[in-house]
Design an enzyme around this catalytic site. Sequence first.
Site, short mmCIF file in Angstrom:
data_model
loop_
_atom_site.label_atom_id
_atom_site.label_comp_id
_atom_site.label_asym_id
_atom_site.label_seq_id
_atom_site.Cartn_x
_atom_site.Cartn_y
_atom_site.Cartn_z
CD GLN A 78 11.82 19.71 30.39
OE1 GLN A 78 11.33 19.50 31.22
NE2 GLN A 78 11.21 20.36 29.33
CG PHE A 79 18.25 18.07 26.22
CD1 PHE A 79 18.17 18.85 25.35
CD2 PHE A 79 17.23 16.95 26.01
CE1 PHE A 79 17.71 18.70 23.70
CE2 PHE A 79 16.76 16.67 24.85
CZ PHE A 79 16.76 17.54 23.80
CB THR A 80 14.25 21.44 26.46
OG1 THR A 80 13.30 20.91 27.27
CG2 THR A 80 14.32 20.15 25.33
#
Length: 150
Positions: A78-80
Amino acid sequence: MRVLLQRVGQASVEVDRQVVGEIGRGLLLLVGVEPEDSAADIDWLVRKIVNLRVFSDAEGRMNRSVLEDGGEVLAVSQFTLFASCRKGNRPSWSRAAPPELARCRFDQFVAAMSEALQRPVPTGVFGADMQVALVNDGPVTLWLDSRQPE
C-alpha cells in the site's frame, strides 16, 4: 518502511472479484515502501511484528505474539501509507518508492516474514486495484515505521 498492522478475526483480498489471499485469525499488514528502505528496515519490522504481543493469553491479557498464538499473516502492499497531505487537497505520493523498487522490497519483506513464521504469507497483487475485507479484532490497530522505532 511503514506497516499498518491490524489484528483480525479474518481478512481477505480480492482482485477482479477473485480472492487472491485470505487468512483466518491473525494479522493483516498494509505495507508501504519508501526509496531509502533496506534489508535492515525489513529485518527490524519482521522481528517486531512476529514478536509483538497483541494476542490474548489465558488471563485475557495481550501477552502472546502471532508466533505463539499460531496466527496467520496477510500482507498487502500500500503505497498510500507514504501520502503527504500538507499542500492542497490532493495527496502527494512523492515519498513512496517507485513501483519497481517497492515491489522488490515488498517481496523481500514477504519472504522474510514467511521465513520467520515458517509458513507462507498470502498477499494481494502488487499494483492491482484490490478490495481488502477484514474483521478487525479488538480493534487492535498499530502503526509501525522502521524510521521511527518506538
